[in-house]
Design a protein around this motif. Structure first.
Motif, short mmCIF file in Angstrom:
data_model
loop_
_atom_site.label_atom_id
_atom_site.label_comp_id
_atom_site.label_asym_id
_atom_site.label_seq_id
_atom_site.Cartn_x
_atom_site.Cartn_y
_atom_site.Cartn_z
N MET A 1 5.39 16.14 3.38
CA MET A 1 5.30 14.68 4.00
C MET A 1 5.55 13.85 3.48
O MET A 1 5.07 12.58 3.11
N SER A 2 6.61 14.02 1.96
CA SER A 2 6.65 12.57 0.63
C SER A 2 7.21 10.99 1.60
O SER A 2 6.85 10.42 0.66
N ASP A 3 7.98 11.61 2.66
CA ASP A 3 8.00 10.31 3.24
C ASP A 3 6.99 9.70 4.61
O ASP A 3 7.18 8.38 4.93
N ALA A 4 5.49 10.25 4.37
CA ALA A 4 4.64 9.69 5.45
C ALA A 4 4.30 8.54 4.98
O ALA A 4 4.28 8.32 3.67
N LEU A 5 4.13 7.70 5.99
CA LEU A 5 3.35 6.15 5.52
C LEU A 5 2.48 6.61 6.90
O LEU A 5 1.91 7.06 7.61
N LEU A 6 1.07 6.33 5.95
CA LEU A 6 -0.10 6.00 6.61
C LEU A 6 -0.22 3.91 6.72
O LEU A 6 -0.68 3.35 6.05
N LEU A 7 -0.94 4.50 7.62
CA LEU A 7 -1.15 3.09 8.44
C LEU A 7 -3.18 2.70 8.80
O LEU A 7 -3.89 3.74 8.40
N GLY A 8 -3.67 1.78 7.42
CA GLY A 8 -5.04 1.08 7.88
C GLY A 8 -5.29 -0.05 8.16
O GLY A 8 -4.67 -1.31 7.86
N ILE A 9 -6.26 -0.35 9.38
CA ILE A 9 -6.33 -1.51 9.88
C ILE A 9 -7.57 -1.80 9.28
O ILE A 9 -8.77 -0.88 10.54
#
Length: 498
Positions: free
Chosen positions: A1-9
């Motif tokens: 998952m090295s290119d994974a992005l995570l979104l926090g709202i």
């Protein structure tokens, strides 16, 4: 998952912020959009949930415009302030604006609840009933808006209402369940007795799940509105303070967290919550821990009020420059930031703000600095409560919008006597992104995700100014106590005039 992005709202009191991070905890981009607070009557504070959703859509569009690829977002999570709930009827329509955590309308219901069942409410919910909780707000609705109250078919905390717009789930986490003041703090489920006091059926409440549990995936309808990839994993999330204290680095006992936001808070991690009249407790994101929290209602909100009232022409930066020109102690000028009543340690919705000690020698610079100092004194008031219960600390992580002022940061250190550490990224949207990563398996657990937390600055108290503030704090308390009956009289008179 090295290119994974995570979104926090994160839904705050004045804005909604969305933050995207990498699997290494590096911030890629963030965006904010304002949300409007309605004050239909003095002491009332409400927001239209539709405005939250519009702000969420706006911030995501801004992220995509900055070049963030929504197809790389593997998971998202949400946070929001506790105690703010959305009420819906049987058709799913929102019944009324959401009553905010800083709303003071339910004072009479708090008094009634405390007199009739105060000890029972504390034993069941783990916290003292006050106007900030959803329980007395529901009691107020039953008294003042019975037609709305009788139509309640679903109640969802703010972040859970937003999340349902994304994945269709109806759930909340244990921290927000405690924030409603309808959960049984010992059994972990909803309390029939507390629901009876609120006049609602437990069936209208959501299921309680873990903060890092998967609740669903982004629906096709939500994807069409937000630009998110349909099927993106959605994680439950938690309250803003829970996420924010964690993301600031309050990951073990002995480190506290101070928050300079709409309200100001003082928090510390404990292994066991010790229910009491003077300290709020919640389950923490770190497994096996709770956090104790005391709070002052007005911080950045007081700062904004002063700007709008007297310094709109120079703005926050101009006020900060003026404050720097005044000496520690503001030449004897005190400010009590009780613009919307107060929580710990006074638990009094009828306290009001005041400048005390004004003289001809005082200038605009003194007024600006006195506000910084008044909020800091109020934080020390909160800290003394924790110290009195043996759960104080000597080092604290400082977060919130108020940290942008270098002067205010140093004043906090000088007034409290704490070593202050300022994290590189310490807001709730960053915490929500870390929670998304834990829930999706990008991080192994809370310890693994905490490796992404970094400190940018460390401040020590200035001995000379700390001595000035020690004397000032004693006078701050004395003046607050002396003015309490005056404040009560003024509030009673204003109510009688309406």
């Amino acid at each position: 998952m090295s290119d994974a992005l995570l979104l926090g709202i994160d839904l705050g009191a004045g804005s909604l912020k969305s933050t995207v991070i990498t699997a290494r905890g590096e911030v890629v981009a963030n965006a904010s959009a304002p949300v409007e607070t309605l004050t239909p009557r003095p002491g009332h504070s409400e927001q239209d949930p539709a405005g939250w959703w519009a702000a969420l859509v706006t911030t995501l569009a801004a992220l995509w415009a900055e070049g963030v690829d929504p197809d790389r977002v593997v998971a998202l999570s949400l946070t929001a302030g506790a105690h703010t709930s959305v009420l819906e009827d049987a058709s799913g329509a929102v019944l009324r604006p959401a009553i905010m955590w800083n709303d003071a309308r339910s004072g009479a219901q708090v008094t009634r609840g405390r007199e009739a069942a105060g000890a029972e409410i504390l034993a069941l919910s783990g916290n003292r009933i006050s106007a900030t909780w959803t329980l007395p707000q529901l009691m107020w609705l039953a008294d003042e808006e019975p037609r709305v109250h009788e139509r309640i078919a679903r109640l969802l905390p703010a972040k859970d209402w937003l999340r349902r717009k994304l994945d269709g789930s109806t759930a909340t986490d244990i921290t927000d369940a405690w924030g409603i003041m309808l959960a049984d703090a010992t059994s972990g489920g909803w309390s029939p007795r507390l629901c009876a006091l609120a006049g609602i059926d437990p069936a209208v409440l959501p299921a309680i799940v873990g903060s890092t549990d998967v609740t669903g995936t982004v629906t096709a309808a939500a994807a069409a509105q937000t630009g998110l990839r349909a099927g993106t994993t959605v994680i439950c999330g938690t309250s803003d303070t829970n996420a924010e204290t964690y993301s600031a680095g309050m990951t073990r006992p002995g480190i506290g967290a101070l928050k300079l936001a709409t309200a100001a808070t003082v928090s510390t991690l404990t292994t066991t919550p010790a229910f009491s009249d003077d300290v709020i407790h919640y389950p923490h994101l770190v497994p096996g821990h709770a956090y104790a929290i005391t709070a002052t209602n007005s911080c950045a909100s007081a700062h904004r009020w002063l700007r709008d009232a007297l310094f709109e022409d120079i703005g926050f930066d101009g006020m900060d420059r003026k404050a720097q020109a005044a000496p520690a102690g503001s030449d004897g000028l005190l400010f009590h930031p009780y613009l919307s009543g107060e929580r710990s340690p006074y638990w009094d919705p009828d306290l009001r703000a005041s400048f005390v000690g004004l003289g001809f020698a005082h200038k605009a610079s003194h007024i600006c600095r006195a506000l910084y100092e008044g909020v800091a004194y109020s934080l020390r008031d909160c800290l003394e409560v924790l110290r009195g219960r043996g759960i104080g600390f000597t080092t604290a992580r400082l977060v919130g919008g108020g940290t942008r002022s270098a002067l205010w940061r140093q004043i906090i250190a000088d007034v409290t006597g704490l070593t202050i550490e300022v994290p590189a990224e310490g807001d709730a949207s960053f915490g929500a992104a870390l929670i998304a990563g834990i829930g999706a398996g990008v991080f192994a657990d809370t310890d693994d995700a905490a490796k992404a937390i970094r400190v940018d600055e460390t401040l020590q108290p200035n001995a000379a100014d700390a001595a000035v503030y020690d004397a000032g704090f004693a006078l701050f308390r004395e003046a607050a106590q002396a003015l309490t009956p005056v404040n009560h009289g003024l509030v009673a008179a204003a109510r009688g005039a309406r």
